[in-house]
Design an enzyme around this catalytic site. Sequence first.
Site, PDB file in Angstrom:
ATOM      1  N   SER A  16      86.985  87.475  52.124  1.00 50.82           N
ATOM      2  CA  SER A  16      85.622  87.646  51.615  1.00 50.82           C
ATOM      3  C   SER A  16      85.528  88.609  50.447  1.00 50.82           C
ATOM      4  O   SER A  16      84.614  88.511  49.626  1.00 50.82           O
ATOM      5  CB  SER A  16      84.685  88.088  52.752  1.00 50.82           C
ATOM      6  N   ASP A  65      87.092  86.604  63.974  1.00 48.43           N
ATOM      7  CA  ASP A  65      87.686  87.944  64.102  1.00 48.43           C
ATOM      8  C   ASP A  65      89.156  87.751  64.475  1.00 48.43           C
ATOM      9  O   ASP A  65      89.465  87.323  65.588  1.00 48.43           O
ATOM     10  CB  ASP A  65      86.928  88.703  65.205  1.00 48.43           C
ATOM     11  N   VAL A  66      90.053  88.068  63.529  1.00 44.88           N
ATOM     12  CA  VAL A  66      91.465  87.756  63.774  1.00 44.88           C
ATOM     13  C   VAL A  66      92.118  88.683  64.801  1.00 44.88           C
ATOM     14  O   VAL A  66      93.246  88.423  65.225  1.00 44.88           O
ATOM     15  CB  VAL A  66      92.312  87.755  62.468  1.00 44.88           C
ATOM     16  N   SER A 144     102.051  97.537  53.292  1.00 44.34           N
ATOM     17  CA  SER A 144     101.577  98.633  52.435  1.00 44.34           C
ATOM     18  C   SER A 144     102.758  99.542  52.130  1.00 44.34           C
ATOM     19  O   SER A 144     103.703  99.634  52.926  1.00 44.34           O
ATOM     20  CB  SER A 144     100.505  99.447  53.157  1.00 44.34           C
ATOM     21  N   TYR A 157      97.537 103.321  60.852  1.00 50.63           N
ATOM     22  CA  TYR A 157      97.623 102.318  59.781  1.00 50.63           C
ATOM     23  C   TYR A 157      99.081 102.105  59.345  1.00 50.63           C
ATOM     24  O   TYR A 157      99.544 100.953  59.208  1.00 50.63           O
ATOM     25  CB  TYR A 157      96.760 102.798  58.606  1.00 50.63           C
ATOM     26  N   LYS A 161     101.363  98.710  59.545  1.00 47.76           N
ATOM     27  CA  LYS A 161     101.941  98.089  58.347  1.00 47.76           C
ATOM     28  C   LYS A 161     103.473  98.034  58.423  1.00 47.76           C
ATOM     29  O   LYS A 161     104.105  97.113  57.887  1.00 47.76           O
ATOM     30  CB  LYS A 161     101.479  98.848  57.096  1.00 47.76           C
TER      31      LYS A 161
HETATM   32  P1  NAP Z   1      88.889  95.578  52.036  1.00 46.49           P
HETATM   33  O1  NAP Z   1      88.309  95.549  50.666  1.00 46.49           O
HETATM   34  O2  NAP Z   1      88.427  96.650  52.978  1.00 46.49           O
HETATM   35  O3  NAP Z   1      88.658  94.125  52.703  1.00 46.49           O
HETATM   36  C1  NAP Z   1      89.115  93.900  54.006  1.00 46.49           C
HETATM   37  C2  NAP Z   1      88.972  92.437  54.354  1.00 46.49           C
HETATM   38  O4  NAP Z   1      89.480  92.240  55.677  1.00 46.49           O
HETATM   39  C3  NAP Z   1      87.524  91.966  54.363  1.00 46.49           C
HETATM   40  O5  NAP Z   1      87.484  90.672  53.820  1.00 46.49           O
HETATM   41  C4  NAP Z   1      87.174  91.935  55.847  1.00 46.49           C
HETATM   42  O6  NAP Z   1      86.222  90.933  56.176  1.00 46.49           O
HETATM   43  C5  NAP Z   1      88.507  91.550  56.454  1.00 46.49           C
HETATM   44  N1  NAP Z   1      88.650  91.908  57.867  1.00 46.49           N
HETATM   45  C6  NAP Z   1      88.728  93.143  58.423  1.00 46.49           C
HETATM   46  N2  NAP Z   1      88.858  93.047  59.741  1.00 46.49           N
HETATM   47  C7  NAP Z   1      88.857  91.720  60.050  1.00 46.49           C
HETATM   48  C8  NAP Z   1      88.993  90.984  61.249  1.00 46.49           C
HETATM   49  N3  NAP Z   1      89.113  91.592  62.445  1.00 46.49           N
HETATM   50  N4  NAP Z   1      88.974  89.623  61.175  1.00 46.49           N
HETATM   51  C9  NAP Z   1      88.841  88.981  59.984  1.00 46.49           C
HETATM   52  N5  NAP Z   1      88.718  89.637  58.810  1.00 46.49           N
HETATM   53  C10 NAP Z   1      88.725  90.987  58.852  1.00 46.49           C
HETATM   54  O7  NAP Z   1      90.482  95.696  52.003  1.00 46.49           O
HETATM   55  P2  NAP Z   1      91.519  95.479  50.785  1.00 46.49           P
HETATM   56  O8  NAP Z   1      91.681  96.780  50.101  1.00 46.49           O
HETATM   57  O9  NAP Z   1      91.178  94.278  50.030  1.00 46.49           O
HETATM   58  O10 NAP Z   1      92.867  95.243  51.621  1.00 46.49           O
HETATM   59  C11 NAP Z   1      93.371  93.957  51.944  1.00 46.49           C
HETATM   60  C12 NAP Z   1      94.704  94.124  52.646  1.00 46.49           C
HETATM   61  O11 NAP Z   1      95.616  94.847  51.804  1.00 46.49           O
HETATM   62  C13 NAP Z   1      94.604  94.925  53.943  1.00 46.49           C
HETATM   63  O12 NAP Z   1      95.509  94.412  54.895  1.00 46.49           O
HETATM   64  C14 NAP Z   1      95.038  96.315  53.515  1.00 46.49           C
HETATM   65  O13 NAP Z   1      95.548  97.067  54.593  1.00 46.49           O
HETATM   66  C15 NAP Z   1      96.102  95.980  52.484  1.00 46.49           C
HETATM   67  N6  NAP Z   1      96.342  97.084  51.547  1.00 46.49           N
HETATM   68  C16 NAP Z   1      95.349  97.573  50.749  1.00 46.49           C
HETATM   69  C17 NAP Z   1      95.625  98.636  49.871  1.00 46.49           C
HETATM   70  C18 NAP Z   1      94.589  99.222  48.960  1.00 46.49           C
HETATM   71  O14 NAP Z   1      94.895 100.224  48.262  1.00 46.49           O
HETATM   72  N7  NAP Z   1      93.390  98.691  48.872  1.00 46.49           N
HETATM   73  C19 NAP Z   1      96.902  99.185  49.864  1.00 46.49           C
HETATM   74  C20 NAP Z   1      97.876  98.672  50.694  1.00 46.49           C
HETATM   75  C21 NAP Z   1      97.593  97.613  51.539  1.00 46.49           C
HETATM   76  P3  NAP Z   1      84.617  91.195  56.300  1.00 46.49           P
HETATM   77  O15 NAP Z   1      84.203  92.006  55.121  1.00 46.49           O
HETATM   78  O16 NAP Z   1      84.086  89.811  56.307  1.00 46.49           O
HETATM   79  O17 NAP Z   1      84.404  91.904  57.598  1.00 46.49           O
END
Ligand code: NAP
Length: 249
Positions: A16, A65-66, A144, A157, A161
């Site tokens: 999303s 909800d995964v 991550s 976290y 990861k």
């Molecule tokens: P984000 O902006 O917070 O978005 C998180 C997404 O995960 C949203 O679409 C949310 O859906 C969905 N989500 C959360 N819990 C869920 C569940 N139980 N079932 C289904 N969907 C769920 O996160 P992001 O920064 O894009 O991160 C994406 C991935 O990359 C994550 O795994 C994160 O750990 C990893 N990552 C991010 C960073 C960073 O710096 N941003 C760094 C390393 C790794 P809804 O909004 O619909 O609830």
Amino acid sequence: MAEEKLTRTAVVTGGSRGIGRAVCVALAKQGCRVVVNYCHGEAAAAQTVELCRQQGVDAVAVQGDVSTAEGCKKLFDAAMEAYGRVDILVNNAGITRDNLLLRMTEADFDAVLNANLKGAFLCCKEAARRMVRQRYGRIINLSSVVALRGNPGQANYAASKAGLIGLTKSLARELASRNVTVNAVAPGFIETDMTAALPEAVRTAMTGDIPLQRPGTPEDVANAVAFFAAEQSGYLTGQVLCADGGMAM
Ligand code: NAP
């Protein structure tokens, strides 16, 4: 006569917003039909679907909800009903509940492990069942750099990861003989909602730790995911690719 090219179907969890949305668009650009999973963000998921359709492919949004087996089953049942197959799974959904160990509650630990690691395990099971049968599949897990380096305040976290890397390598070995590849992308510091709330001092310190001297964009990460998903990447499995501006090397 030239063989008709199969249109591949991708399921992206947490599509999303943020990195997940960029992944959906990148896979749509590769010509994939996209199943955009979301948990709470119905309107945001509808926007992602629209962005995919603008690339000339079909896409649908599916709530689920995964972190629960029922949510994952619902997601894959809907994907099969819409497109009849699943070729690519991107386990992107993730949450944080940061705190120092002595203040971290058991509920915070469980919530993060359930969403980030158990969710990926459950989706891999649903996907692998179908991919093994069709002798084709690509699974990409969002890990991550903190899995490799650790991070104070993120024991839950980082554990989730790091667990994803173990899951990736084990499934890569289990599924290779069925032509299913399993890889991980490990982002560094990426500008999304997840990192938006960080204090300015932390953001400056983190950026100072990046050789390329800037935070990453969701598209920087999506490009790495799309690389593993690409038709030409069929000989890559069990790999962890850091999309981090050089942060973790
Ligand atoms: P984000 O902006 O917070 O978005 C998180 C997404 O995960 C949203 O679409 C949310 O859906 C969905 N989500 C959360 N819990 C869920 C569940 N139980 N079932 C289904 N969907 C769920 O996160 P992001 O920064 O894009 O991160 C994406 C991935 O990359 C994550 O795994 C994160 O750990 C990893 N990552 C991010 C960073 C960073 O710096 N941003 C760094 C390393 C790794 P809804 O909004 O619909 O609830």
